[in-house]
Design an enzyme around this catalytic site. Structure first.
Site, short mmCIF file in Angstrom:
data_model
loop_
_atom_site.label_atom_id
_atom_site.label_comp_id
_atom_site.label_asym_id
_atom_site.label_seq_id
_atom_site.Cartn_x
_atom_site.Cartn_y
_atom_site.Cartn_z
N LYS A 1 0.81 -1.23 0.00
CA LYS A 1 0.00 0.00 0.00
C LYS A 1 0.84 1.28 0.00
CE LYS A 1 -4.19 -1.81 0.24
NZ LYS A 1 -5.16 -1.65 -0.86
N SER B 1 1.61 -9.87 -0.65
CA SER B 1 1.25 -8.44 -0.62
C SER B 1 1.47 -7.78 0.73
CB SER B 1 -0.21 -8.26 -1.04
OG SER B 1 -1.05 -9.06 -0.21
N GLU C 1 -9.85 5.69 2.86
CA GLU C 1 -10.64 4.60 3.41
C GLU C 1 -9.70 3.44 3.67
OE1 GLU C 1 -9.46 2.62 0.05
OE2 GLU C 1 -10.09 4.70 0.08
#
Length: 394
Positions: free
Chosen positions: A91, A379, A113
């Site tokens: 991210k 991830s 969010e």
């Protein structure tokens, strides 16, 4: 006829995408669409972006040959270690890019969010880095199950806003963030964490995450003397780590794309988030995608053991890849994901995030040849999911 799987000039991937937005956001989104490409392609932006990725995030993330897993699954398995990034997931790649863009566009306030909290942490991190105020919307249920990430965000100076509507997860957090954006369109920049939302967000997030596939190319070249794998595997919720993993290979038909979405308790039950396999075409959060919905268009609440995958749709890029058959998408159930997480931990000493475990669980579903080069993106790391793992420990 040659067909590209990249976005077209109108913001569509095949029939999916576009920008279906309230009038109040039209000017804001139009300004973003007109400026983002020029800014993120500029020499000045790229220099600052790549310097931060290198010195702050710790990129390039390693491409690790998983010897014991390779032996078990009869292939040459490489893990792309996004779990080793600063903040613990992919991210941060996107959050850094978007905050640099927000600053260059003169925005004064950041909203975001988050589901599993990783995007929230990444956004809070870059806001601390750049000295900008930040509000993160998070479903109240996710606030409960991702308590550590909530505390990290607060420690970084972000305001965490627990959303009580709907089933109190990612969809509801996104609804609330869009409401905020509608009330403050001129000074607020909305850092979306997935390849969802109105154009240009899906393409912008994919492009910022494409540093993953860019690295895979040169790392494979170094390791095996060619820059493409036979298989690329990733988990898919909103779709940002998957988009980043496959971006430079979208139109390379030599590479098979395999994605794992959240099956929950099973696609045949009501407890699932497998929107690509069971969804129908609709509009959600400003984009035409495959959505879990009733016959009259009401959103069906998704479910997954993984807070980062329980979204009732998937980004337009992945919808198009699924519909055209370019990507094979399997629904991975909770129990399969848990089993895959424990297996990686025991065989390779890597504790993956629950989201990543949905990619790992694809390995037993595929038939490989010994010489197949398989790249799977881990991830995120599993620290945030330890409470769930301990609950299900065998």
């Amino acid at each position: 006829m040659y067909m590209s799987y990249h976005v077209d000039e109108n913001g569509f991937y095949g029939e999916f995408g576009g920008a279906y937005i309230p009038e109040i956001l039209h000017g804001t989104l139009e300004a973003l669409r007109e400026q983002y490409q020029k800014i993120i392609d500029s020499e000045e932006f790229l220099q600052e972006y790549y310097q931060l990725l290198r010195d702050y995030v710790g990129r390039p993330s390693p491409l690790y040959f998983a010897k014991r897993m390779s032996e078990k699954y009869g292939c040459q398995l490489y893990l792309k270690r996004e779990d080793l990034n600063h903040t613990g997931a992919h991210k941060i790649n996107n959050a850094i890019g978007q905050i640099l863009l927000a600053k260059r566009m003169g925005k004064k306030r950041i909203i975001a969010e988050t589901g599993a909290g990783q995007h929230g942490v990444a956004t809070a991190t870059v806001c601390a880095l750049m000295g900008m105020p930040c509000r993160v919307y998070m479903g109240a249920l996710d606030v409960e199950r991702q308590h550590i990430n909530v505390e990290r965000m607060k420690m970084l100076g972000a305001e965490v806003f627990p959303v009580q509507s709907g089933n109190k997860t990612l969809k509801d957090a996104t609804n609330e963030a869009i409401r905020d954006w509608c009330c403050h369109p001129s000074d607020t920049f909305y850092i979306i964490g997935s390849t969802v939302g109105p154009h240009p967000y899906p393409e912008m997030v994919a492009k910022l995450q494409s540093v993953i596939s860019k690295e895979i190319k040169f790392q494979l070249q170094e390791k095996i003397g060619r820059d493409w794998p036979d298989y690329l595997i990733a988990c898919v919720g909103g779709g940002s780590n998957a988009a980043g993993t496959i971006y430079h290979y979208l139109d390379d038909e030599r590479v098979k794309l395999v994605l794992g979405e959240a099956g929950g308790k099973g696609m045949e039950t009501e407890m699932t988030a497998a929107s690509l396999n069971i969804g129908t075409v609709g509009i959600l959060h400003g984009s035409r995608i495959k959505v879990m919905q009733t016959d009259d268009g009401q959103i069906i609440e998704p479910y997954s053991i993984s807070a980062g995958l329980d979204y009732p749709g998937t980004g337009p890029m992945h919808c198009n890849l699924f519909e055209t058959g370019r990507a094979k998408v399997y629904a991975v159930n909770d129990d399969e994901a848990l089993q895959a997480a424990f297996e990686l931990t025991r065989l390779e000493g890597i504790i993956p995030a629950l989201e990543s475990s949905h990619a790992l669980a694809l390995l037993p579903k595929l038939q490989f040849k010994k010489e197949d080069i398989v790249v799977l993106t881990v991830s995120g790391r599993g620290d945030k999911d330890l409470a769930t793992y301990l609950k299900h420990k065998k």
